[in-house]
Design an enzyme around this catalytic site. Sequence first.
Site, short mmCIF file in Angstrom:
data_model
loop_
_atom_site.label_atom_id
_atom_site.label_comp_id
_atom_site.label_asym_id
_atom_site.label_seq_id
_atom_site.Cartn_x
_atom_site.Cartn_y
_atom_site.Cartn_z
N ASP A 134 58.02 22.91 -52.97
CA ASP A 134 56.83 23.73 -53.17
C ASP A 134 56.41 23.57 -54.63
O ASP A 134 57.17 23.91 -55.54
CB ASP A 134 57.18 25.20 -52.87
N SER A 139 38.72 15.61 -57.30
CA SER A 139 37.67 15.70 -56.28
C SER A 139 36.34 15.40 -56.95
O SER A 139 36.21 15.55 -58.18
CB SER A 139 37.63 17.13 -55.73
N TYR A 196 37.87 26.53 -56.32
CA TYR A 196 38.40 25.19 -56.03
C TYR A 196 37.90 24.18 -57.07
O TYR A 196 38.68 23.43 -57.65
CB TYR A 196 37.97 24.76 -54.62
N LYS A 226 39.89 21.89 -60.03
CA LYS A 226 39.85 20.42 -60.14
C LYS A 226 39.30 19.99 -61.50
O LYS A 226 39.72 18.98 -62.05
CB LYS A 226 39.03 19.83 -58.99
N1 LIG Z 1 39.83 16.08 -47.70
C1 LIG Z 1 38.86 16.01 -48.58
O1 LIG Z 1 37.68 15.88 -48.23
C2 LIG Z 1 39.18 16.08 -50.06
C3 LIG Z 1 38.14 15.85 -50.96
C4 LIG Z 1 38.39 15.89 -52.32
C5 LIG Z 1 39.68 16.15 -52.77
N2 LIG Z 1 40.68 16.40 -51.87
C6 LIG Z 1 42.02 16.69 -52.42
O2 LIG Z 1 42.97 15.84 -51.80
C7 LIG Z 1 44.24 16.49 -51.79
C8 LIG Z 1 44.83 16.43 -50.39
O3 LIG Z 1 44.01 17.21 -49.53
P1 LIG Z 1 43.86 16.93 -47.96
O4 LIG Z 1 42.42 16.91 -47.67
O5 LIG Z 1 44.72 15.82 -47.54
O6 LIG Z 1 44.40 18.35 -47.41
P2 LIG Z 1 45.48 18.75 -46.29
O7 LIG Z 1 45.39 17.87 -45.11
O8 LIG Z 1 45.28 20.22 -46.11
O9 LIG Z 1 46.89 18.48 -47.02
C9 LIG Z 1 47.33 19.28 -48.08
C10 LIG Z 1 48.79 18.94 -48.37
O10 LIG Z 1 49.23 19.70 -49.50
C11 LIG Z 1 50.48 20.32 -49.17
N3 LIG Z 1 50.64 21.53 -49.97
C12 LIG Z 1 49.82 22.61 -50.06
N4 LIG Z 1 50.34 23.52 -50.87
C13 LIG Z 1 51.51 23.00 -51.34
C14 LIG Z 1 52.52 23.46 -52.21
N5 LIG Z 1 52.45 24.69 -52.79
N6 LIG Z 1 53.58 22.66 -52.46
C15 LIG Z 1 53.68 21.44 -51.88
N7 LIG Z 1 52.77 20.94 -51.03
C16 LIG Z 1 51.70 21.73 -50.76
C17 LIG Z 1 50.38 20.57 -47.66
O11 LIG Z 1 51.66 20.69 -47.03
P3 LIG Z 1 52.41 22.09 -46.78
O12 LIG Z 1 51.39 23.06 -46.28
O13 LIG Z 1 53.50 21.77 -45.81
O14 LIG Z 1 52.98 22.48 -48.10
C18 LIG Z 1 49.73 19.26 -47.22
O15 LIG Z 1 50.72 18.25 -47.11
C19 LIG Z 1 44.00 17.90 -52.31
O16 LIG Z 1 44.35 17.97 -53.68
C20 LIG Z 1 42.52 18.10 -52.14
O17 LIG Z 1 41.98 19.04 -53.05
C21 LIG Z 1 40.46 16.38 -50.54
#
Ligand SMILES: NC(=O)c1ccc[n+]([C@@H]2O[C@H](COP(=O)([O-])OP(=O)(O)OC[C@H]3O[C@@H](n4cnc5c(N)ncnc54)[C@H](OP(=O)(O)O)[C@@H]3O)[C@@H](O)[C@H]2O)c1
Length: 266
Positions: free
Chosen positions: A50, A128, A141, A145
Site C-alpha cells: 500500500d 495525466s 485529482y 497530478k
Molecule cells: N485511465 C486513464 O484514463 C488515466 C488517465 C490519466 C492518468 N491515469 C493515471 O494512471 C494511473 C493508473 O490508473 P488506471 O487508469 O490504470 O486505474 P485503475 O485501473 O483504477 O488502477 C489503479 C491501480 O492503483 C492501485 N492502487 C490504488 N491505490 C493504491 C495504494 N494505496 N497502494 C497501492 N496500489 C494502489 C490499484 O490496486 P489496489 O486497489 O489493489 O490497491 C490498481 O492496481 C493512475 O495514476 C491514474 O491517475 C489514468
Amino acid sequence: MSKVILVTGGSSGIGQSIATLLADKGNIVYAASRNVVNQFDGNLRMLRMDVTDESSIISAIAFIQANHGLLDALINNAGLGMAGPLENTTETEAKEIFDTNVFGVLNVCRACIPLLRISKGRILNVTSIGGIFALPFRGIYCSSKFAVEGISESLSMELAPMGIKVSIVEPGDFKTNINTNRKKVASVDHTHYPTFDATLVQINQEVSGAMETDIIAHAVERILRKRNPHLRYRVATATQHFSVWLYRLLPGRWFEKLIMNHYKLR
Ligand SMILES: NC(=O)c1ccc[n+]([C@@H]2O[C@H](COP(=O)([O-])OP(=O)(O)OC[C@H]3O[C@@H](n4cnc5c(N)ncnc54)[C@H](OP(=O)(O)O)[C@@H]3O)[C@@H](O)[C@H]2O)c1
C-alpha cells in the site's frame, strides 16, 4: 538484459498492462498493489504493498533488496481518480487522494532510491493530461497530478548526479477500472452544481470509449530502453495533444471557455 522493475498499481489498468508487457520482455517485474496475494513465481510477480503505508512499503522493498540487491526501474503508477465540486470536498476526501497520488509517490521513491542508486536506475512517474491543465469537478485529482509533475522535475535534477534518470509519463484517457475506482465527493450540492451529474457521465463515457492500455505499455517499454530519456512523454490521442497545444497558446480565459463548453458548464 533482464531488469528488476517495480510497478505500483500493477494489478489493474495501465499498471497491469505495463507490468505484463515488461515481464513478457524477460524482465522480473513486481506488480504491487493493496488487494493482491503475494506470488513470486515466474517473471510477473504480485507484491502486496500500500503506497500510503510506510511499513508495508518498507517490507515490500526489503523483500526486493534481499532477493536482487538492487532495483533497475520504479514505475510510480498507483493512483486514484476523484470527482466532485471543490466546495463540497471535505479535507478527509481530499487527503485520501493526495495520500495515494502524491505522498504515495514520495513514500515509494524514498524507499527505492537507495536500490536505484546501485543500478543507476530509472524512475517513471505516471501523471495525466489533467496534470498539465485542470478540469472542472476534478480539481483534487488534477492538483495531485500537478504536484507529481513538480516533484518529478525536482527529483530529476536531484538524482541526475547519481545517474538515476527520472521521466514523467502523461496519459490521455485509457480504458481501465479508473471509472469504477474513482472516488466521488459524498455530499454534492446539486442546487448550485446542477451540471455535475452530467459531467460525471461525460467523464465516464470518455474513459470507457478511450484507448486500450497496451498502447501506453508499449510506450513505457520504449522509454525504459532509451539511453537518454526525455523528462516528459505524453501518450495521448491527436485531439488530446492538440488540447495541450491550445492550452499553451491561448489566453487563459479563452482556453477555459473551450473546456467549459466541452463539459456544458455554460
Ligand atoms: N485511465 C486513464 O484514463 C488515466 C488517465 C490519466 C492518468 N491515469 C493515471 O494512471 C494511473 C493508473 O490508473 P488506471 O487508469 O490504470 O486505474 P485503475 O485501473 O483504477 O488502477 C489503479 C491501480 O492503483 C492501485 N492502487 C490504488 N491505490 C493504491 C495504494 N494505496 N497502494 C497501492 N496500489 C494502489 C490499484 O490496486 P489496489 O486497489 O489493489 O490497491 C490498481 O492496481 C493512475 O495514476 C491514474 O491517475 C489514468
